[in-house]
Motif scaffolding. Sequence first.
Motif, PDB file in Angstrom:
ATOM      1  N   TYR A  72       1.092  -1.148  -0.102  1.00 32.91           N
ATOM      2  CA  TYR A  72      -0.104  -0.382   0.161  1.00 32.91           C
ATOM      3  C   TYR A  72       0.838   1.135   0.084  1.00 32.91           C
ATOM      4  CZ  TYR A  72      -3.299   3.439   1.574  1.00 32.91           C
ATOM      5  OH  TYR A  72      -4.019   4.735   1.774  1.00 32.91           O
ATOM      6  N   CYS A  76      -0.062   7.757  -2.691  1.00 32.23           N
ATOM      7  CA  CYS A  76      -0.996   7.670  -3.830  1.00 32.23           C
ATOM      8  C   CYS A  76      -2.310   7.155  -3.494  1.00 32.23           C
ATOM      9  CB  CYS A  76      -0.490   7.386  -5.168  1.00 32.23           C
ATOM     10  SG  CYS A  76       0.127   5.686  -5.004  1.00 32.23           S
ATOM     11  N   ASP A  78      -2.888   3.856  -3.092  1.00 37.50           N
ATOM     12  CA  ASP A  78      -3.125   2.658  -4.172  1.00 37.50           C
ATOM     13  C   ASP A  78      -2.146   1.413  -3.771  1.00 37.50           C
ATOM     14  OD1 ASP A  78      -4.075   1.329  -6.219  1.00 37.50           O
ATOM     15  OD2 ASP A  78      -3.266   2.673  -7.866  1.00 37.50           O
ATOM     16  N   TYR A  80       0.132  -2.061  -4.882  1.00 38.80           N
ATOM     17  CA  TYR A  80       1.006  -2.445  -5.622  1.00 38.80           C
ATOM     18  C   TYR A  80       1.551  -3.983  -5.534  1.00 38.80           C
ATOM     19  CZ  TYR A  80       1.120   2.379  -6.887  1.00 38.80           C
ATOM     20  OH  TYR A  80       0.662   3.712  -7.251  1.00 38.80           O
TER      21      TYR A  80
END
Length: 151
Positions: A72, A76, A78, A80
């Motif tokens: 995490y 941003c 988001d 990955y």
Amino acid sequence: MSSSEEVSWISWFCGLRGNELFCEVDEDYIQDKFNLTGLNEQVPHYRQALDMILDLEPGLSDIPGEAMVKLYCPKCMDVYTPKLSRHHHTDGAYFGTGFPHMLFMVHPEYRSKRPANQFVPRLYGFKIHPMAYQLQLQAASSLKSPVKSIR
């Protein structure tokens, strides 16, 4: 080896290559019933697993086997896939979907500050409207669809 020098199985497990994402959790946290809410419905043989962990001295899904672990990014906001392939086989349910958010609730000082100047996509100096991407996808899909012949 004396008992003070003895390494617990959790310390050994966390020290294995590929297990860098795991950490030791205080036993009081594991025994706190609030932290265990809902696990009995999701973990097969829950009581035996809990007894084993306590007797031997821990995001995209909370359901085991559904998704592998992700990293995490608080900046941003988001997730990955980890760069190292050895982490690609770690079940995300070990950490659950709320782990990063709980961490930042407990330690807000670790949360990244939002950038003052955020990147704005532009072409020839003009801002790109968010709908432009959707319109381009629709146009591309209509070009790829087979043309019906008129008889």
